[in-house]
Structures are given as C-alpha cells and as structure tokens.
Design a protein around this motif. Sequence first.
Motif, PDB file in Angstrom:
ATOM      1  N   ALA A   1      -7.146   3.737  -4.743  1.00 50.87           N
ATOM      2  CA  ALA A   1      -7.815   4.365  -3.600  1.00 50.87           C
ATOM      3  C   ALA A   1      -8.440   5.687  -4.019  1.00 50.87           C
ATOM      4  O   ALA A   1      -7.834   6.473  -4.749  1.00 50.87           O
ATOM      5  CB  ALA A   1      -6.815   4.595  -2.470  1.00 50.87           C
TER       6      ALA A   1
ATOM      7  N   TYR B   1      -5.103  -1.909  -7.394  1.00 46.94           N
ATOM      8  CA  TYR B   1      -6.145  -1.320  -6.552  1.00 46.94           C
ATOM      9  C   TYR B   1      -5.960   0.200  -6.546  1.00 46.94           C
ATOM     10  O   TYR B   1      -4.840   0.699  -6.391  1.00 46.94           O
ATOM     11  CB  TYR B   1      -6.061  -1.849  -5.119  1.00 46.94           C
TER      12      TYR B   1
ATOM     13  N   ALA C   1       0.836  -1.203   0.000  1.00 46.91           N
ATOM     14  CA  ALA C   1       0.000   0.000   0.000  1.00 46.91           C
ATOM     15  C   ALA C   1       0.870   1.251   0.000  1.00 46.91           C
ATOM     16  O   ALA C   1       1.867   1.326   0.715  1.00 46.91           O
ATOM     17  CB  ALA C   1      -0.931   0.011   1.214  1.00 46.91           C
TER      18      ALA C   1
ATOM     19  N   ILE D   1     -11.025   1.243  -4.303  1.00 52.17           N
ATOM     20  CA  ILE D   1     -11.249   1.141  -2.854  1.00 52.17           C
ATOM     21  C   ILE D   1     -11.728   2.508  -2.396  1.00 52.17           C
ATOM     22  O   ILE D   1     -10.959   3.458  -2.321  1.00 52.17           O
ATOM     23  CB  ILE D   1      -9.970   0.748  -2.098  1.00 52.17           C
TER      24      ILE D   1
ATOM     25  N   VAL E   1      -9.469   2.340   2.929  1.00 51.26           N
ATOM     26  CA  VAL E   1      -8.237   1.581   2.695  1.00 51.26           C
ATOM     27  C   VAL E   1      -7.851   0.808   3.951  1.00 51.26           C
ATOM     28  O   VAL E   1      -7.450  -0.357   3.870  1.00 51.26           O
ATOM     29  CB  VAL E   1      -7.099   2.525   2.259  1.00 51.26           C
TER      30      VAL E   1
ATOM     31  N   TRP F   1       1.864  -0.010 -10.757  1.00 53.76           N
ATOM     32  CA  TRP F   1       0.736  -0.859 -11.130  1.00 53.76           C
ATOM     33  C   TRP F   1       1.088  -1.779 -12.307  1.00 53.76           C
ATOM     34  O   TRP F   1       0.682  -2.936 -12.335  1.00 53.76           O
ATOM     35  CB  TRP F   1      -0.462   0.010 -11.498  1.00 53.76           C
TER      36      TRP F   1
ATOM     37  N   ASP G   1      -2.962   5.714  -5.613  1.00 61.18           N
ATOM     38  CA  ASP G   1      -4.059   6.652  -5.831  1.00 61.18           C
ATOM     39  C   ASP G   1      -3.805   7.640  -6.952  1.00 61.18           C
ATOM     40  O   ASP G   1      -4.743   8.288  -7.426  1.00 61.18           O
ATOM     41  CB  ASP G   1      -4.315   7.456  -4.543  1.00 61.18           C
TER      42      ASP G   1
ATOM     43  N   ILE H   1      -1.702  -0.987  -3.963  1.00 68.06           N
ATOM     44  CA  ILE H   1      -2.759   0.011  -3.795  1.00 68.06           C
ATOM     45  C   ILE H   1      -2.124   1.395  -3.903  1.00 68.06           C
ATOM     46  O   ILE H   1      -1.249   1.746  -3.116  1.00 68.06           O
ATOM     47  CB  ILE H   1      -3.451  -0.105  -2.414  1.00 68.06           C
TER      48      ILE H   1
ATOM     49  N   THR I   1      -3.270   7.580  -0.050  1.00 68.28           N
ATOM     50  CA  THR I   1      -3.806   6.212  -0.074  1.00 68.28           C
ATOM     51  C   THR I   1      -4.177   5.777   1.343  1.00 68.28           C
ATOM     52  O   THR I   1      -5.337   5.832   1.728  1.00 68.28           O
ATOM     53  CB  THR I   1      -2.790   5.242  -0.702  1.00 68.28           C
TER      54      THR I   1
END
Length: 480
Positions: free
Chosen positions: A167, A165, A18, A187, A80, A158, A150, A148, A23
């Motif tokens: 956020a 994922y 994460a 999310i 999250v 990614w 954002d 994860i 995020t």
Amino acid sequence: MSASSAMDEKRSGIPLVADVDGTLLKTDLLLESYFELLAHRPRKALSAMTALKDGKAALKARLAELALIDIATLPLNEDVLAFLKAEKATGRPLYLASAADKRYVEALAAHVPLFNGVFGSEPGLNLAGASKAKVLCDAFGEGQFDYIGDAPVDEAVWRKASGVYIANASSRHLAAVRQWAPHAMPIGTRTRGWRDYLKGLRAHQWLKNILVFAPALAAHELGWPLIASVIAFVSFSLCASSVYILNDLLDLRGDRAHVRKRQRPFASGRVPLVAGIALVPILLSISLALALFLPPAFCAVLAGYYALTCAYSFLLKRKLLVDVVTLACLYGARLMAGAAAASVVLSPWLIAFAIFLFLSLALVKRCSELTDRKQAGSGDPVGRAYRLDDLPLLEIMAVASGYVAVLVLALYVHSDDVRVLYGYPDRLWLLCVPLLYWVSRVSLLTHRGAMHDDPVIFAVTDRVSQLVAVICGLVMLASM
C-alpha cells in the motif's frame, strides 16, 4: 476457461489479510491513542509509559483501556478500501491483522464491515513482524494467504505469504521488495510531498509574526533594529510551527470534527504522525539557535511564548474565556518579542491598542467556529467550553473590544507622546475612520459565516483589509 480466469478463481479462495496502520488507515493507532490520552488526561498518558516495562503490547493494552478513539473519523486509505471491496465482491475471505491493540482492530472491523475476522496485539503478544507472520501461518498455513502491508517491518509477513501487496508504495520501496518478490503489486501510490509538510508547519500562519516588526517601525528605528527583527521573525516562526504541530497532534479528534480543519495534514493522514513527533524538537532547536543572536530579553519572551502556547494546547483552550484571553496574550507576545529583539521600549499606547484589538480578533475566531457549526447543524463544538447559545454574546464582546481599540488610538493621537514622532499628528485622526470600518466589517462577515478560521490570516489576505492597511500607511506617512 482462460488462464487469467483460472488464476482469479484460485486466488478468490485464498484469504486476503490487510494490515491497519499505514495500510487500511492513513494513521497509526498507537500514536493516535497516546496523543488522545495526552491531550485530555496528560498525567495518565505519562503514567501509562510505565507499562513498557512489560513490553510494547502491554503499553498498547494500557492505552486501549484509557484512550477513547473515534474510529469513525480516522482517515481511511481509499485505494486499499476500494481494493478490499472489489475482492470481497468475488467472495474472497478478508481479515485484518494489526500490531495495534485487538480492541481497536475489532472496532475498526465493525466500522468497515468487510472482514471475516481480526488479529491484533494482546497482553504478551505484540503482533508485528515475525510474530504476526507466525500467527498468520498458524491460522492459514505458510503460503496460503495474501498480505497487504506498507512498511519494511511487513517483510517478515510478505515472505510467508502467497501474494504480496504494498500500500502507498514509494518507487524505491517497491523496487526493493520486487528484488525478492517479482510479482509484488502496489495498491495506490505515495503522494505525500513537500507541500503537505509545509502545510503541516502552517507556514501561512507566519504572517502573524509580521507583528515583531511593529515596535521598531513604530519607534522609527531602522538599521540593526530592523535586521534584528528579521532574525526574530524567523526564530518566532519556527517556534510557532513547533507549537502548531504539537497542537495538531493533540487535537486530532477535534480537527476531524471540523468542516475545514479535517483537511489538515496530520488529521487527514497526508503526513504521518511520527514525522510530526520528529519535527517538534527540530524546529524548536533551530528557533533557539537563532534566538542566541538576539538580546537575552528576546529569549525570555520566546520561552514565555512557548510555555504559554503549550499550556494553551494542553489545558487553557478548553477553559471558558481563558482561551481567548490567552490568544490575545500570544498575539501581544509577538510585539514584546519585536521590542526585545530591536532593543526598543514598547509604547504603553501600543500595548493598550494591541490588548483590545487582539482580544477582539480572538473572540472573532471563536465566533467564526461557532457560526460554522451552527450553519452545518453540528451542535456544540468538541473540546471547547462554548455552546452555540453563547454566539450572540461573543459577537457583542468582539465588536466592543474592537471599538475600544480604535478609542485607544484616538486617545493616543490626542496625547503628547505622538508629537515626538510625528510632525503633523492631527492627521492621524484619519486612521480612526478606516479602522472603524474594518472592525465593523470583520464583525459582520463573522456573523454571516464568511470569516476565515484565523482572522489575522484573513486580515493579511483579504483585499479590502489590504486596502485599509494601505490607507492607514499613507495617513501615517502624511503625518510624518
């Protein structure tokens, strides 16, 4: 075993990484650390920028050495956090990977004890974008971790991850990512709206700027002076909002320690700090552009107001009693601005009345803050020079200053100046009765802990205060 169960079991063995800024947190640790340092050690904040010559990671390391962030008060992204807790319950290994300095990331992991390890920026390594992707691939293998994030900068990570994922994804951002990652999962959703930005401007505080109309109305000047007052009102309001935002950015830690201020848009993370950074110069520029339509004296008052408010934000608000005197001066600056815009002479009686009334309101503001903390058992306030033991004396100062303001009004009614403007000046004595009641009521409500954070806003929105204002207006009309 069903296909979905098999997939869940497979994913439970893949590390889930994460991001932090935007995020897991609703804020940005780099900006948090800089504003914390700028608020309390401005010279160090300016000198820290020289570290940029060695790269962004060097700046982050320097700020981490100098700025103490209260990690426990930072706004968490609850969506999250809930997702991470659910994944942890399945036995899945969790990691934090952030472009923020590694020391801050480790402190966050200690505060949120879910993670098996952390990755963060260190001198010589700014862990963002492609560099973060490389570090995670070296640690877990390409396609062997889920991520994860954002922001668009996370795309580099990614593309190397197995699961994507997002956020707080906007519909546009989610659609763009799904063009190359069809199974990207959101999310939470981005709920930020114009109301949050309006609250960030503190538009409700513009009610204070109604004071710019007082000089023209007190002098019974209408026509262009009143139009000029309208322009002054807008200009002053935008300038004030610019300062409010700057003050909020500098006082994030103090706001989060306050029972109500913690819900402010920047402190709560509902509006990103970078938006505040952009709004400060934009609002100030528009304010100055409007000021050019008014006499130079107004521009001078506006500049003085801005300089004094900046001094208040950086230094004066932490000085004993200097802060309340400064607040009283800032209220008075609105009267000076109105007089300058309308080209009318500010009455010495109005100046004296304003000095004592606004000092009373500034003291009420401090009393209200101390009363709230006393009732909540929170101890002495953060970033202020006052102690809870000061409350009784501050309450006496507030009510005494309010009564002196009413005394000045009584002396004005008895003066020769009043007969120039009013046909029945003796009727103005009736103003003293509702004003004495109002000052006494404000003091009593403050003592009970029922006062708004800003007594001027209370005065405008409270129904009893509105009734007192109507009565005073009727008395003045009857005295014409």
